[in-house]
Scaffold this active site. Structure first.
Site, PDB file in Angstrom:
ATOM      1  N   HIS A 151     -11.041 -19.754  29.386  1.00  0.00           N
ATOM      2  CA  HIS A 151      -9.870 -19.828  28.513  1.00  0.00           C
ATOM      3  C   HIS A 151      -9.548 -21.272  28.140  1.00  0.00           C
ATOM      4  O   HIS A 151      -8.955 -21.527  27.098  1.00  0.00           O
ATOM      5  CB  HIS A 151      -8.663 -19.184  29.201  1.00  0.00           C
ATOM      6  CG  HIS A 151      -8.842 -17.715  29.412  1.00  0.00           C
ATOM      7  ND1 HIS A 151      -7.934 -16.938  30.099  1.00  0.00           N
ATOM      8  CD2 HIS A 151      -9.833 -16.860  29.032  1.00  0.00           C
ATOM      9  CE1 HIS A 151      -8.345 -15.684  30.126  1.00  0.00           C
ATOM     10  NE2 HIS A 151      -9.508 -15.618  29.498  1.00  0.00           N
ATOM     11  N   ASP A 157     -11.961 -17.217  33.246  1.00  0.00           N
ATOM     12  CA  ASP A 157     -10.613 -17.710  32.964  1.00  0.00           C
ATOM     13  C   ASP A 157     -10.731 -19.223  32.828  1.00  0.00           C
ATOM     14  O   ASP A 157     -11.755 -19.711  32.375  1.00  0.00           O
ATOM     15  CB  ASP A 157      -9.643 -17.288  34.073  1.00  0.00           C
ATOM     16  CG  ASP A 157      -8.198 -17.175  33.583  1.00  0.00           C
ATOM     17  OD1 ASP A 157      -7.680 -18.185  33.074  1.00  0.00           O
ATOM     18  OD2 ASP A 157      -7.602 -16.094  33.699  1.00  0.00           O
TER      19      ASP A 157
END
Length: 589
Positions: A422, A389
């Site tokens: 991300h 992430d």
């Protein structure tokens, strides 16, 4: 008086003429702010960091001097994995924006010895700058007491549960002492650190999270105003019943902290959870209960014992490290991998330093590298991020109640190597009390989704401001180079807390001296709300190759100075929409 002024004028004119003719060469500007990060000095060495001059176009390295003698040229220092990865990045991408390393670890010194350091900038002609500020550093005279966890019953066989033994060792550690985890695999549940101690995970050692959900206390709250609770982390620290803040916690060594969260796939990466079930109610092949280890057991436990459905149980998994209310934290050397949830979390902590660590959480679901919230002072340098992430994420609470808390501020991120993730440097989506005063510079990013990512939902409020993103090199971006959006999806937010009084926005942002090679989505995307436009965002000296057309909606005072984009099918910047204003001194080409 007149004669003296005339002589000065003639002398100045002569210097100008010589400079124009090339006979006088201006030395590079000197670095400033030479300092030692908190808790980084040991018996045999210390870490030096410094602020580079604002412009480093001609600076290729820095020379580090100790007691008047040159000890290191920084572009010849490959002592960390991040530095070696940065070298490899430029070997493969020579036209990328050049960064300079402004961190150096001094080793091999004598206990108690005192040394004076200065740093000079070095340009491509071999000329040095003047000295930086001088810095005197005294090594520690001796290490504190060493407490080995095996002396308290810990067994490194990868099977024995060592939670109680490790906690006994921590309790026995005197102030200023070190709890040592020697080579071996030590399975453990949640452990709790205390003030004025070091946890040293030595080379060849692994702290392995227990797969048993019962090994982790439940009822930790992300924010006091939220109703949802979570499992505590593998390694924890927080104030006791008296509310007194903790201080001076170090986590060091060349070992590994492994959360035991997920199984690995055939490619060696951790498996990513597929959401939901099949129509007949059976589990999908990649459902958390099939591919998770601790992640699966914690979800199953919450379903059975707390009567939560899967969607409510899933976000409550354990992270690797959770520090709350700690002043002065130092983390170096360790590798963090395979968390059931996030990696390193610091809440209401001040003066946190993370250097020369590795965050190996790809492809763990929610596997953020660092999360820093409601604190002041974070330095992140010389690390490697390969995350599931966001790599480095900042939070500042949610809604009207979150806005009453302390902002997240005074952040310096430099000389890191980013992969996957991300976003490399990320603000939000929790933005209520503002994320502010952040400098991210001299980093390389290869394969992250986004370089600079700012995201929030209208109900969160606040935003980010006073952000400086400079001298970074990026390639293979899987989404945008830059995004600032208030349209971030957070379906549970409105029901979880009182809505913010005012919609959030992002402003006072400078992005300069960056190169980007390849984006799969709009290279620049700015999406605000009609009642809260993002504003005063400037892009300067940015070159984008193979970038997709830009998207700018509900924004104003967006400035482009010497910004060039080429290579996409439609390389023109998208038209500003919905009341947006954008000023361009150089249009995308």
């Amino acid at each position: 008086m007149q004669f003296t002024s005339m002589k000065k004028s003639l002398a100045l004119a002569s210097l100008i003429a010589l400079a124009v003719s090339g006979s006088v060469f201006a030395a590079p500007a000197a670095p400033t702010g030479l300092q030692v990060p908190s808790l980084s000095t040991t018996t045999d060495g210390t870490t030096l960091i410094w602020e580079r001059p604002a412009k480093t176009k001609d600076i290729i390295a820095y020379n580090v001097y100790m007691d008047g003698k040159l000890i290191q040229r920084t572009d010849e220092d490959f002592s960390s994995l991040a530095k070696r990865e940065i070298q490899d990045f430029y070997a493969k991408t020579p036209k990328a924006q050049r960064i300079t390393n402004h961190i150096y670890r001094v080793r091999g010194l004598q206990p108690g010895s005192k040394h004076t350091f200065v740093v000079r900038a070095l340009d491509k002609n071999g000329d040095e700058s003047a000295d930086s500020n001088a810095l005197s550093v005294t090594m520690q005279k001796q290490s504190g007491a060493v407490v080995n966890i095996t002396k308290y019953g810990a067994v490194g066989d990868g099977k024995t549960l060592n939670t109680a033994a490790i906690q006994r060792a921590i309790r026995a550690c005197p102030e200023g002492g070190t709890v040592v985890v020697p080579a071996g695999v030590y399975k453990t549940g949640s452990i709790w650190l205390k003030s004025n101690m070091t946890l040293e995970i030595q080379k060849g050692a692994t702290l392995l999270g227990s797969e048993d959900a019962a090994s982790y206390p439940y009822h930790y709250k992300l924010y006091p105003y939220l109703s949802d609770e979570r499992y505590y982390a593998l390694i924890n620290a927080k104030p006791g019943p008296d509310g007194k803040r903790l201080q001076n916690i170090r986590i060091v060594g060349e070992g590994t902290i492994d959360g035991n969260g997920w199984k690995k796939g055939p490619d060696g990466n951790y498996l990513y959870r597929a959401k939901g079930k099949n129509k007949d109610g059976t589990l999908k092949k990649n459902h958390v209960l099939n591919i998770g280890i601790l992640a699966a057991n914690q979800v199953r436990s919450l379903e059975e014992n707390e009567k939560l459905d899967e969607n409510k149980a899933y976000p409550r998994r354990s992270s690797l490290i959770l520090l709350q209310g700690v002043d002065k934290v130092y983390v170096t050397g360790v590798t963090m991998r395979n968390p059931a949830n996030h990696g390193f979390i610091a809440q209401h902590c001040n003066d946190v330093v993370i250097e020369n660590a590795q965050f190996r959480t790809y492809n763990c679901n929610n596997g953020d590298g660092i999360e820093f919230g409601h604190g002041s002072g974070l330095k992140v340098m010389d690390n490697v991020f390969d995350t599931g992430d966001d790599c480095v994420n900042f939070a500042a609470g949610q809604g009207a109640l979150g806005a009453k808390d302390h902002p997240t501020e005074n952040i310096w991120i430099f000389n890191n190597s980013f992969h996957h993730g991300h976003g490399a440097v990320v603000m939000g989506s929790h933005t209520a009390a503002y994320i502010q005063k952040l400098l991210a510079e001299d980093n390389v990013m290869d394969g992250t989704d986004i370089g600079l990512r700012m995201k929030t939902n209208p109900v969160n409020g606040g935003g980010a401001r006073d952000i400086h993103f400079r001298n970074n090199a990026m390639k293979n971006m899987q989404a945008q180079f830059f995004i600032a959006t208030t349209a971030y999806s957070d379906p549970n937010a409105a029901a979880a807390f009182p809505k913010a009084e005012k919609t959030g926005s992002f402003y006072n942002i400078l992005v300069e001296d960056c190169t980007v090679f390849g984006t799969k989505k709009p290279a620049i995307e700015i999406v605000g709300q009609p009642d809260a436009m993002h504003h005063d965002i400037t892009f300067k000296n940015v070159t984008i190759q193979d970038g997709q057309p830009w998207k700018i909606t509900n924004a104003k005072s967006i400035n482009f100075i010497n910004v060039k984009q080429s290579g996409s099918k439609d390389s023109k910047a998208s038209k500003a929409k919905s009341g947006s204003t954008a000023k361009k001194s150089t249009k995308a080409k």
